[in-house]
Scaffold this motif. Structure first.
Motif, PDB file in Angstrom:
ATOM      1  N   GLY A   1       0.820  -1.214   0.000  1.00 60.01           N
ATOM      2  CA  GLY A   1       0.000   0.000   0.000  1.00 60.01           C
ATOM      3  C   GLY A   1       0.849   1.257   0.000  1.00 60.01           C
ATOM      4  O   GLY A   1       0.580   2.219  -0.743  1.00 60.01           O
ATOM      5  N   GLU A   2       1.875   1.274   0.822  1.00 58.86           N
ATOM      6  CA  GLU A   2       2.787   2.419   0.884  1.00 58.86           C
ATOM      7  C   GLU A   2       3.456   2.654  -0.471  1.00 58.86           C
ATOM      8  O   GLU A   2       3.552   3.794  -0.947  1.00 58.86           O
ATOM      9  N   ILE A   3       3.900   1.558  -1.112  1.00 62.98           N
ATOM     10  CA  ILE A   3       4.628   1.683  -2.375  1.00 62.98           C
ATOM     11  C   ILE A   3       3.690   2.094  -3.511  1.00 62.98           C
ATOM     12  O   ILE A   3       4.057   2.891  -4.386  1.00 62.98           O
ATOM     13  N   VAL A   4       2.464   1.573  -3.501  1.00 64.98           N
ATOM     14  CA  VAL A   4       1.481   1.989  -4.504  1.00 64.98           C
ATOM     15  C   VAL A   4       1.254   3.498  -4.426  1.00 64.98           C
ATOM     16  O   VAL A   4       1.234   4.201  -5.449  1.00 64.98           O
ATOM     17  N   ASP A   5       1.083   4.005  -3.226  1.00 63.05           N
ATOM     18  CA  ASP A   5       0.869   5.451  -3.073  1.00 63.05           C
ATOM     19  C   ASP A   5       2.092   6.233  -3.540  1.00 63.05           C
ATOM     20  O   ASP A   5       1.958   7.274  -4.196  1.00 63.05           O
ATOM     21  N   TRP A   6       3.290   5.735  -3.203  1.00 58.65           N
ATOM     22  CA  TRP A   6       4.515   6.418  -3.609  1.00 58.65           C
ATOM     23  C   TRP A   6       4.663   6.420  -5.131  1.00 58.65           C
ATOM     24  O   TRP A   6       4.967   7.453  -5.734  1.00 58.65           O
ATOM     25  N   LEU A   7       4.420   5.280  -5.762  1.00 55.57           N
ATOM     26  CA  LEU A   7       4.505   5.207  -7.217  1.00 55.57           C
ATOM     27  C   LEU A   7       3.475   6.098  -7.895  1.00 55.57           C
ATOM     28  O   LEU A   7       3.712   6.627  -8.988  1.00 55.57           O
ATOM     29  N   SER A   8       2.320   6.279  -7.262  1.00 54.60           N
ATOM     30  CA  SER A   8       1.295   7.154  -7.827  1.00 54.60           C
ATOM     31  C   SER A   8       1.816   8.579  -7.989  1.00 54.60           C
ATOM     32  O   SER A   8       1.371   9.312  -8.884  1.00 54.60           O
ATOM     33  N   GLY A   9       2.745   8.976  -7.157  1.00 50.80           N
ATOM     34  CA  GLY A   9       3.339  10.294  -7.277  1.00 50.80           C
ATOM     35  C   GLY A   9       4.181  10.455  -8.528  1.00 50.80           C
ATOM     36  O   GLY A   9       4.338  11.562  -9.044  1.00 50.80           O
ATOM     37  N   TRP A  10       4.699   9.342  -9.034  1.00 49.84           N
ATOM     38  CA  TRP A  10       5.519   9.380 -10.247  1.00 49.84           C
ATOM     39  C   TRP A  10       4.709   9.052 -11.505  1.00 49.84           C
ATOM     40  O   TRP A  10       4.945   9.628 -12.570  1.00 49.84           O
ATOM     41  N   PHE A  11       3.792   8.113 -11.396  1.00 46.49           N
ATOM     42  CA  PHE A  11       3.121   7.562 -12.570  1.00 46.49           C
ATOM     43  C   PHE A  11       1.661   7.982 -12.708  1.00 46.49           C
ATOM     44  O   PHE A  11       1.014   7.642 -13.691  1.00 46.49           O
ATOM     45  N   GLY A  12       1.111   8.680 -11.729  1.00 44.81           N
ATOM     46  CA  GLY A  12      -0.288   9.063 -11.784  1.00 44.81           C
ATOM     47  C   GLY A  12      -1.151   8.122 -10.960  1.00 44.81           C
ATOM     48  O   GLY A  12      -0.667   7.175 -10.340  1.00 44.81           O
ATOM     49  N   PRO A  13      -2.460   8.363 -10.922  1.00 45.44           N
ATOM     50  CA  PRO A  13      -3.363   7.568 -10.086  1.00 45.44           C
ATOM     51  C   PRO A  13      -3.240   6.065 -10.363  1.00 45.44           C
ATOM     52  O   PRO A  13      -3.077   5.650 -11.516  1.00 45.44           O
ATOM     53  N   TYR A  14      -3.320   5.267  -9.312  1.00 43.12           N
ATOM     54  CA  TYR A  14      -3.277   3.817  -9.474  1.00 43.12           C
ATOM     55  C   TYR A  14      -4.437   3.393 -10.372  1.00 43.12           C
ATOM     56  O   TYR A  14      -5.587   3.799 -10.164  1.00 43.12           O
ATOM     57  N   PRO A  15      -4.178   2.564 -11.397  1.00 38.64           N
ATOM     58  CA  PRO A  15      -5.191   2.343 -12.436  1.00 38.64           C
ATOM     59  C   PRO A  15      -6.238   1.273 -12.149  1.00 38.64           C
ATOM     60  O   PRO A  15      -7.158   1.113 -12.952  1.00 38.64           O
ATOM     61  N   PHE A  16      -6.119   0.554 -11.012  1.00 33.25           N
ATOM     62  CA  PHE A  16      -7.026  -0.568 -10.783  1.00 33.25           C
ATOM     63  C   PHE A  16      -7.742  -0.455  -9.439  1.00 33.25           C
ATOM     64  O   PHE A  16      -7.406   0.383  -8.613  1.00 33.25           O
ATOM     65  N   GLY A  17      -8.715  -1.330  -9.238  1.00 37.20           N
ATOM     66  CA  GLY A  17      -9.560  -1.260  -8.053  1.00 37.20           C
ATOM     67  C   GLY A  17      -9.006  -1.942  -6.831  1.00 37.20           C
ATOM     68  O   GLY A  17      -9.592  -1.840  -5.748  1.00 37.20           O
ATOM     69  N   SER A  18      -7.895  -2.634  -6.954  1.00 37.65           N
ATOM     70  CA  SER A  18      -7.258  -3.257  -5.799  1.00 37.65           C
ATOM     71  C   SER A  18      -5.791  -3.491  -6.118  1.00 37.65           C
ATOM     72  O   SER A  18      -5.368  -3.395  -7.275  1.00 37.65           O
ATOM     73  N   ALA A  19      -5.025  -3.761  -5.074  1.00 36.59           N
ATOM     74  CA  ALA A  19      -3.603  -4.068  -5.228  1.00 36.59           C
ATOM     75  C   ALA A  19      -3.262  -5.196  -4.266  1.00 36.59           C
ATOM     76  O   ALA A  19      -4.065  -5.578  -3.416  1.00 36.59           O
ATOM     77  N   GLY A  20      -2.058  -5.731  -4.411  1.00 37.91           N
ATOM     78  CA  GLY A  20      -1.630  -6.765  -3.485  1.00 37.91           C
ATOM     79  C   GLY A  20      -0.674  -7.741  -4.120  1.00 37.91           C
ATOM     80  O   GLY A  20      -0.239  -7.583  -5.266  1.00 37.91           O
ATOM     81  N   GLY A  21      -0.339  -8.760  -3.357  1.00 29.93           N
ATOM     82  CA  GLY A  21       0.573  -9.784  -3.843  1.00 29.93           C
ATOM     83  C   GLY A  21       0.376 -11.061  -3.071  1.00 29.93           C
ATOM     84  O   GLY A  21      -0.278 -11.084  -2.025  1.00 29.93           O
ATOM     85  N   TYR A  22       0.946 -12.135  -3.600  1.00 31.14           N
ATOM     86  CA  TYR A  22       0.879 -13.405  -2.874  1.00 31.14           C
ATOM     87  C   TYR A  22       2.192 -14.150  -3.009  1.00 31.14           C
ATOM     88  O   TYR A  22       2.897 -14.036  -4.014  1.00 31.14           O
ATOM     89  N   VAL A  23       2.524 -14.900  -1.960  1.00 28.34           N
ATOM     90  CA  VAL A  23       3.770 -15.659  -1.908  1.00 28.34           C
ATOM     91  C   VAL A  23       3.419 -17.108  -1.628  1.00 28.34           C
ATOM     92  O   VAL A  23       3.244 -17.509  -0.472  1.00 28.34           O
TER      93      VAL A  23
END
Length: 497
Positions: free
Chosen positions: A263-285
């Motif tokens: 979540g932190e990184i998505v918000d940070w990247l939004s500052g460089w690339f613009g609004p996050y383009p999808f309705g959710s984010a995340g990952g799985y291991v």
């Protein structure tokens, strides 16, 4: 190749049958490949998919997958026959409600002959009933279906769909998805997008996932197993869903310390690339033996080996940067891979600067100085690397050098306008390296053909720009290694290629 844009709901509304002479409707066979020179038999010709509806049942103990795929599409030519890319056993195919003849051929071709030929521009509904053991299937001598101790994972590039759903498997044909998967109670099923609902019956739990934005087939993922799932929302309001196999062992803590910063990184990247383009984010291991990570749309796949040496937010930055560069704006063809990997790598350099572990300039100087002119590194052309070098480290590192060279040439104001404007310019679509150059020229007002040719298409080490010659004209052994480099380097096998 650019796919034709189909407005949401357009196919459902287009129920009127076209009245044309029988001779015109007879059509011809759709091509068994979409026309990509890197992978001639990937994708198919003659139609454009708008939506995949997958209703599946999976038994982890035996690796048996069964289901029904309903595919909504529109023809782009009159068709007497068409193909889907698929490997599992098919029991029935229907086209517009009528049973169709079908056969499996080649490495991954499901050839379908509809009862009635299809007119050009006509809406089509294709239903495929199928079953099989994905791990028992291979194509070209490999599989992208990965068994785990408690289930399985479908995540790979440039192909993964064949092992679990029939598709037009090329990034130029993007579609929306509904993925519904029933698994034994106590087991979870993960996919892209947002979880719409769950239901339980007679020892089975069904998970219903929806991806409501266009998605390339290789970015569709399925993971079944026993997961610890965490949920939350970024400060910017993006819902985050992460999952970790319950048997990750020594890698568990480092994986969570990295992926939980999504979540932190998505918000940070939004500052460089613009609004996050999808309705959710995340990952799985999941507990897999693979070594790579993949930008599966909204739900990034990470191998536990990415965290074997400790936490690594750099790989998380790389894969999340792809949500803009690669997922939102997808490549027109596989030769355009630099748009994905060069910018995802450069995002890691920006993160390094953000974390105070080396500036983008220091990283560019280090990479440039670390490869002498006779290094094979410089013979790989990031702008058209060829299928054998599509995921070569030069596509990443030389690709990021090309991004830095662009920044040097146009200046920071224009450069960051390009970074943020590109995903908006081609939102949810496809574009090529040539498209990107033209866009960068338009925004910056500068001719860039020579720069792009030098850094992306010449099989030789570019000369150092005069302003930087003193800092980069060091012997490789004398180059100063930024503190972030080891973490960045640890992601060198970030993709399977």
């Amino acid at each position: 190749m650019h796919r034709r844009t189909i407005a949401p709901g357009a196919l459902a509304a287009a129920s009127l049958l076209l009245a044309i002479p029988a001779s015109a409707a007879s059509g011809s066979a759709g091509a068994p490949g979409i026309g990509d020179p890197y992978y001639p038999n990937y994708g198919n010709g003659g139609y454009d998919v708008s939506h995949y509806d997958l209703r599946l049942t999976y038994r982890p103990a035996t690796d048996e997958l069964a289901g029904t795929a309903t595919i909504r599409a529109r023809t782009t030519q009159a068709l007497s026959r068409f193909d889907l890319d698929f490997l599992l056993d098919v029991s029935e195919v229907r086209v517009n409600g009528a049973k169709a003849a079908f056969t499996l051929s080649g490495e991954h071709e499901l050839e379908i002959t509809p009862k009635t030929p299809l007119a050009e521009g006509a809406p089509v509904t294709v239903v495929v009933r199928y079953s099989g053991v994905p791990s028992a299937k291979s194509a070209y001598g490999f599989t992208t279906w990965h068994r785990t101790p408690d289930g399985a994972v479908a995540a790979d590039e440039p192909e993964a769909a064949w092992w679990w759903f029939p598709s037009n498997d090329h990034p130029s044909d993007k579609a929306t998805y509904d993925v519904s998967v029933a698994v034994p109670d106590g087991t979870q099923a993960l996919s892209n997008g947002t979880l719409q609902s769950t239901s339980s019956k007679l020892g089975w739990t069904r998970y219903n996932w929806r991806q409501n934005k266009p998605q390339a087939t290789y970015l569709a993922t399925l993971a079944v197993g026993r997961f610890d799932i965490t949920t939350g929302t970024s400060e910017g309001g993006v819902p985050v869903v992460n999952a970790y196999s319950k048997d990750l062992g020594d890698n568990d803590g480092a994986a969570r310390a990295s992926v939980e910063r999504t979540g932190e990184i998505v918000d940070w990247l939004s500052g460089w690339f613009g609004p996050y383009p999808f309705g959710s984010a995340g990952g799985y291991v999941p507990n897999t033996t693979t070594g790579y990570a993949l930008e599966t749309q909204t739900r990034v796949y990470y191998s536990p080996r990415q965290f074997a040496s400790g936490s690594n937010t750099s790989v998380v930055v790389h894969e999340l940067a792809h949500q803009w560069y690669g997922d939102d704006v997808s490549i027109a063809g596989w030769k355009d891979i630099w748009i994905n990997e060069g910018f995802a790598r450069y995002a890691q350099w920006l993160w390094s600067e953000h974390e105070g572990e080396g500036t983008t300039r220091e990283l560019a100087d280090y990479v440039y100085a670390s490869h002498p002119a006779d290094d094979a590194f410089w013979t790989v052309k990031p702008g058209d690397p060829g299928p054998d070098h599509q995921f070569d480290i030069a596509v990443y590192d030389r690709g990021a050098l090309a991004v830095q060279a662009l920044r040097d040439a146009v200046g920071d104001d224009a450069f960051f306008a390009i970074l943020k404007g590109w995903p908006k310019e081609h939102a949810y679509g496809n574009a090529s390296v040539a498209d990107f150059r033209q866009y960068a020229e338009r925004v910056s007002g500068k001719p860039l053909a020579a720069l792009f040719d030098t850094w992306l298409f010449q099989p030789a080490k570019p000369g150092a720009p005069a302003a930087r010659a003193a800092s980069v004209a060091k012997a490789p052994t004398a180059a100063v290694q930024p503190r972030s480099w080891k973490k960045i380097e640890a992601t060198d096998d970030v993709h399977a290629g």
